[in-house]
Design a protein around this motif. Structure first.
Motif, PDB file in Angstrom:
ATOM      1  N   ARG A  99      51.159  49.204  34.141  1.00  0.00           N
ATOM      2  CA  ARG A  99      50.215  49.083  34.696  1.00  0.00           C
ATOM      3  C   ARG A  99      49.120  48.278  33.985  1.00  0.00           C
ATOM      4  O   ARG A  99      48.316  47.940  34.835  1.00  0.00           O
ATOM      5  CB  ARG A  99      49.278  50.614  35.302  1.00  0.00           C
ATOM      6  N   GLY A 100      49.132  48.148  32.442  1.00  0.00           N
ATOM      7  CA  GLY A 100      48.455  47.488  31.855  1.00  0.00           C
ATOM      8  C   GLY A 100      48.802  45.620  32.285  1.00  0.00           C
ATOM      9  O   GLY A 100      48.164  45.302  32.391  1.00  0.00           O
ATOM     10  N   HIS A 101      50.548  45.609  32.436  1.00  0.00           N
ATOM     11  CA  HIS A 101      50.718  44.078  32.308  1.00  0.00           C
ATOM     12  C   HIS A 101      49.672  43.897  34.365  1.00  0.00           C
ATOM     13  O   HIS A 101      49.535  42.983  34.500  1.00  0.00           O
ATOM     14  CB  HIS A 101      52.324  44.364  32.614  1.00  0.00           C
ATOM     15  N   ILE A 102      50.381  44.537  35.552  1.00  0.00           N
ATOM     16  CA  ILE A 102      49.986  44.436  36.628  1.00  0.00           C
ATOM     17  C   ILE A 102      48.296  44.165  36.694  1.00  0.00           C
ATOM     18  O   ILE A 102      48.340  42.994  37.465  1.00  0.00           O
ATOM     19  CB  ILE A 102      50.307  46.283  37.085  1.00  0.00           C
ATOM     20  N   ALA A 103      47.705  45.250  36.197  1.00  0.00           N
ATOM     21  CA  ALA A 103      46.284  44.593  36.116  1.00  0.00           C
ATOM     22  C   ALA A 103      45.795  43.349  35.554  1.00  0.00           C
ATOM     23  O   ALA A 103      44.807  42.355  35.776  1.00  0.00           O
ATOM     24  CB  ALA A 103      45.517  45.881  34.902  1.00  0.00           C
ATOM     25  N   ALA A 104      46.671  43.132  34.694  1.00  0.00           N
ATOM     26  CA  ALA A 104      46.061  41.461  33.862  1.00  0.00           C
ATOM     27  C   ALA A 104      46.671  41.038  34.958  1.00  0.00           C
ATOM     28  O   ALA A 104      46.399  39.496  34.678  1.00  0.00           O
ATOM     29  CB  ALA A 104      47.361  41.434  32.202  1.00  0.00           C
ATOM     30  N   VAL A 105      47.964  40.341  35.452  1.00  0.00           N
ATOM     31  CA  VAL A 105      48.458  40.246  36.127  1.00  0.00           C
ATOM     32  C   VAL A 105      47.761  39.777  37.516  1.00  0.00           C
ATOM     33  O   VAL A 105      47.359  38.232  37.685  1.00  0.00           O
ATOM     34  CB  VAL A 105      50.145  40.113  36.790  1.00  0.00           C
ATOM     35  N   ALA A 106      47.367  40.862  38.065  1.00  0.00           N
ATOM     36  CA  ALA A 106      45.983  40.451  39.226  1.00  0.00           C
ATOM     37  C   ALA A 106      44.935  39.682  38.729  1.00  0.00           C
ATOM     38  O   ALA A 106      43.927  39.001  39.526  1.00  0.00           O
ATOM     39  CB  ALA A 106      45.811  41.664  39.536  1.00  0.00           C
ATOM     40  N   ALA A 107      44.315  40.220  37.170  1.00  0.00           N
ATOM     41  CA  ALA A 107      43.153  39.039  36.590  1.00  0.00           C
ATOM     42  C   ALA A 107      43.592  37.485  36.895  1.00  0.00           C
ATOM     43  O   ALA A 107      42.497  37.001  37.070  1.00  0.00           O
ATOM     44  CB  ALA A 107      42.924  39.481  35.001  1.00  0.00           C
ATOM     45  N   VAL A 108      44.828  37.646  36.296  1.00  0.00           N
ATOM     46  CA  VAL A 108      44.512  35.813  36.495  1.00  0.00           C
ATOM     47  C   VAL A 108      44.671  35.626  37.548  1.00  0.00           C
ATOM     48  O   VAL A 108      44.699  33.669  38.085  1.00  0.00           O
ATOM     49  CB  VAL A 108      46.407  35.586  35.538  1.00  0.00           C
ATOM     50  N   LEU A 109      45.516  36.274  39.061  1.00  0.00           N
ATOM     51  CA  LEU A 109      45.643  35.962  40.081  1.00  0.00           C
ATOM     52  C   LEU A 109      44.235  35.454  40.755  1.00  0.00           C
ATOM     53  O   LEU A 109      43.990  34.752  41.357  1.00  0.00           O
ATOM     54  CB  LEU A 109      46.409  36.979  40.875  1.00  0.00           C
ATOM     55  N   ASP A 110      43.056  36.481  40.209  1.00  0.00           N
ATOM     56  CA  ASP A 110      41.691  36.215  40.735  1.00  0.00           C
ATOM     57  C   ASP A 110      40.803  34.949  39.674  1.00  0.00           C
ATOM     58  O   ASP A 110      40.208  34.895  40.219  1.00  0.00           O
ATOM     59  CB  ASP A 110      40.546  37.479  39.866  1.00  0.00           C
ATOM     60  N   GLY A 111      41.642  34.449  39.420  1.00  0.00           N
ATOM     61  CA  GLY A 111      41.274  33.543  38.786  1.00  0.00           C
ATOM     62  C   GLY A 111      40.541  33.839  36.928  1.00  0.00           C
ATOM     63  O   GLY A 111      39.302  32.781  36.399  1.00  0.00           O
ATOM     64  N   HIS A 112      40.455  35.219  36.255  1.00  0.00           N
ATOM     65  CA  HIS A 112      39.689  36.004  35.509  1.00  0.00           C
ATOM     66  C   HIS A 112      40.435  35.365  33.966  1.00  0.00           C
ATOM     67  O   HIS A 112      41.677  37.343  34.042  1.00  0.00           O
ATOM     68  CB  HIS A 112      39.568  36.977  36.023  1.00  0.00           C
ATOM     69  N   TRP A 113      41.269  34.402  33.426  1.00  0.00           N
ATOM     70  CA  TRP A 113      42.211  34.516  32.928  1.00  0.00           C
ATOM     71  C   TRP A 113      41.648  35.526  31.257  1.00  0.00           C
ATOM     72  O   TRP A 113      42.416  36.272  30.542  1.00  0.00           O
ATOM     73  CB  TRP A 113      41.737  32.736  32.453  1.00  0.00           C
ATOM     74  N   ARG A 114      40.230  35.370  30.467  1.00  0.00           N
ATOM     75  CA  ARG A 114      39.431  35.977  30.133  1.00  0.00           C
ATOM     76  C   ARG A 114      40.038  37.574  30.089  1.00  0.00           C
ATOM     77  O   ARG A 114      39.764  38.333  29.004  1.00  0.00           O
ATOM     78  CB  ARG A 114      38.033  35.703  29.621  1.00  0.00           C
ATOM     79  N   ARG A 115      39.390  38.106  31.153  1.00  0.00           N
ATOM     80  CA  ARG A 115      39.484  39.285  31.315  1.00  0.00           C
ATOM     81  C   ARG A 115      41.001  39.440  31.184  1.00  0.00           C
ATOM     82  O   ARG A 115      41.259  40.733  31.116  1.00  0.00           O
ATOM     83  CB  ARG A 115      39.148  39.742  32.935  1.00  0.00           C
ATOM     84  N   ALA A 116      41.888  39.066  32.143  1.00  0.00           N
ATOM     85  CA  ALA A 116      43.765  38.949  31.650  1.00  0.00           C
ATOM     86  C   ALA A 116      43.810  39.568  30.164  1.00  0.00           C
ATOM     87  O   ALA A 116      44.696  40.585  30.006  1.00  0.00           O
ATOM     88  CB  ALA A 116      44.291  38.232  32.333  1.00  0.00           C
ATOM     89  N   GLY A 117      43.570  38.074  29.318  1.00  0.00           N
ATOM     90  CA  GLY A 117      43.450  38.461  28.093  1.00  0.00           C
ATOM     91  C   GLY A 117      43.470  39.700  27.244  1.00  0.00           C
ATOM     92  O   GLY A 117      43.804  40.229  26.708  1.00  0.00           O
TER      93      GLY A 117
END
Length: 442
Positions: free
Chosen positions: A90-108
């Protein structure tokens, strides 16, 4: 069925056959070789409910910054999110979603937490490492990996991958001796590890060790270039050494051969092509029609607007090829991007658009504007991504613009600055020879 990967991490929805395909895909991604997408598709054909296979497919389509790959990543995310999953997944899923939303730092940051909880999750470490690169976070390039190192040993499968990433992070933080040692160890374990190979190349680039760098890259090019989707970048590193030494025929041979011979339209490959031709352009070297074909291949991406580091390199091609209408498209798209909420809005506003304007000004011989625009952002240029080696093109553009504009004191000061890092470089000597007479005539 309780299936685990080779480091003991649970794989929800997998069976033995699909897990084997997934392991192959991961190794291919870790070494940047062969076709990891085909391997992960094979895993999914076996088990469509394999959560981490969907996640890996998403990462493979996101981490190249290709606009056309985003819909595939979005579909993979939707598939993964609809399945039962564990906390790590679920952590990976949330990180992928963040990148798709344009939030690279949040994904990191999300991937940091995944790695803190599961330091053997090599995919989380690698995706996070690449995100740190894209957002220009040198400290985390090093420290994200350093945090996980104590949980690993030489016996842990994939240990070379961790060492190669740590090597690159150490290099970007200026710890060159440790970086080289880690990188060489990684390549010794796995000669096909293209990232580790390139980490050592970065060390030699930053230390001005061109002849050693050439020897390093030419010792076993088949290992790091055969069926590698990272090969263009490593050939680019070899060309950088030759360029610094003034061996232009070697540079052009590498450009026309392994760097650009296949006319790849992969964005990361075109970045390398633009960056090399622009360095030649700064030295007044006529590259013939090479710019025109490169600008043609960049044209479909002029209005992409998803990552401004790409925009700047596209602009180099558009300016040098005389395609200023495409520069207008880039700038217009950037203005729209700056109105958005994702991280690229800040990348563009703080660094990317001023640099795009600086490149255009250079092409229009408004060298005073180029100097002003680059000086305004030079100290914060890491914020739009890339490595020190890649961003050195900004320093070279600034020096050349100052020389052409007759800004004698500044040109000499910038050349003297370069002496501190590359005292024996033929290019440094050439620039100093050009700057010193200007100062004497002032």
């Amino acid at each position: 069925m309780n299936i685990q990967d080779e480091r003991g991490l649970a794989l929800t929805g997998a069976d033995a056959r699909s897990a084997a395909h997934y392991a192959r895909a991961l190794r291919q991604f870790h070494c940047y070789i062969e076709d990891p997408v085909a391997s992960v598709d094979a895993a999914l054909s076996e088990r469509p409910d394999f959560v981490m296979a969907h996640v890996l497919k998403a990462w493979l389509h996101l981490l190249g910054t290709e606009p056309e790959a985003i819909p595939v990543a979005r579909a993979s995310l939707a598939s993964a999110a609809a399945l039962p999953s564990n906390a790590r997944e679920r952590g990976h899923i949330a990180a992928v979603a963040a990148v798709l939303d344009g939030h690279w730092r949040r994904a990191g940051r999300i991937l940091e937490d995944v790695s803190v909880a599961d330091p053997l999750d090599l995919l989380a470490l690698q995706a996070g490492h690449l995100i740190d690169f894209y957002v220009g976070n040198a400290r985390l390039l090093r420290d994200r990996i350093a945090r996980a190192l104590p949980a690993w040993s030489k016996a842990t499968p994939g240990y070379h991958v961790l060492l190669g990433m740590h090597a690159f992070g150490l290099e970007e933080c200026g710890d060159y001796a440790r970086a080289e040692a880690q990188g060489r160890t990684a390549v010794g374990i796995e000669p096909r590890d293209g990232w580790a190979q390139h980490a050592v190349a970065h060390v030699m680039e930053m230390q001005g060790r061109e002849r050693e760098g050439i020897a390093w890259m030419r010792a076993d090019p088949a290992a790091w270039s055969t069926d590698s989707f990272f090969r263009v970048h490593n050939w680019w590193h070899l060309a950088l050494y030759h360029l610094e030494l003034g061996e232009i025929d070697e540079v052009l041979a590498l450009y026309d051969g392994p760097i650009r011979g296949e006319r790849s339209t992969v964005i990361l490959d075109m970045i390398d092509a633009s960056a090399m031709l622009w360095r030649l352009h700064l030295r007044g070297i006529d590259v013939g029609t090479r710019w025109h074909s490169l600008a043609e291949d960049w044209q479909p991406l002029a209005a992409a607007g998803n990552y401004v580091f790409n925009d700047v390199h596209a602009t180099m091609a558009f300016v040098a090829a005389g395609r200023l209408e495409l520069v207008d498209t880039v700038l217009e798209t950037q203005r729209a991007a700056m109105a958005g909420e994702g991280d690229n809005a800040a990348f563009t506003r703080e660094v990317g658009q001023p640099l795009t304007q600086a490149i255009r000004a250079f092409g229009e011989r408004r060298y005073d504007d180029t100097v002003r625009l680059i000086r305004d952002v030079r100290e914060i240029a890491h914020r739009f991504g890339g490595s020190h080696a890649q961003r050195s093109v900004l320093d070279l553009t600034l020096i050349e613009a100052a020389l052409r504009d007759g800004q004698q004191a500044l040109a000499l000061a910038l050349c003297n600055e370069r002496v501190g890092t590359r005292p024996h470089s033929p290019l440094t000597r050439l620039l100093l020879q050009r700057a010193a007479p200007l100062r004497a005539a002032a």
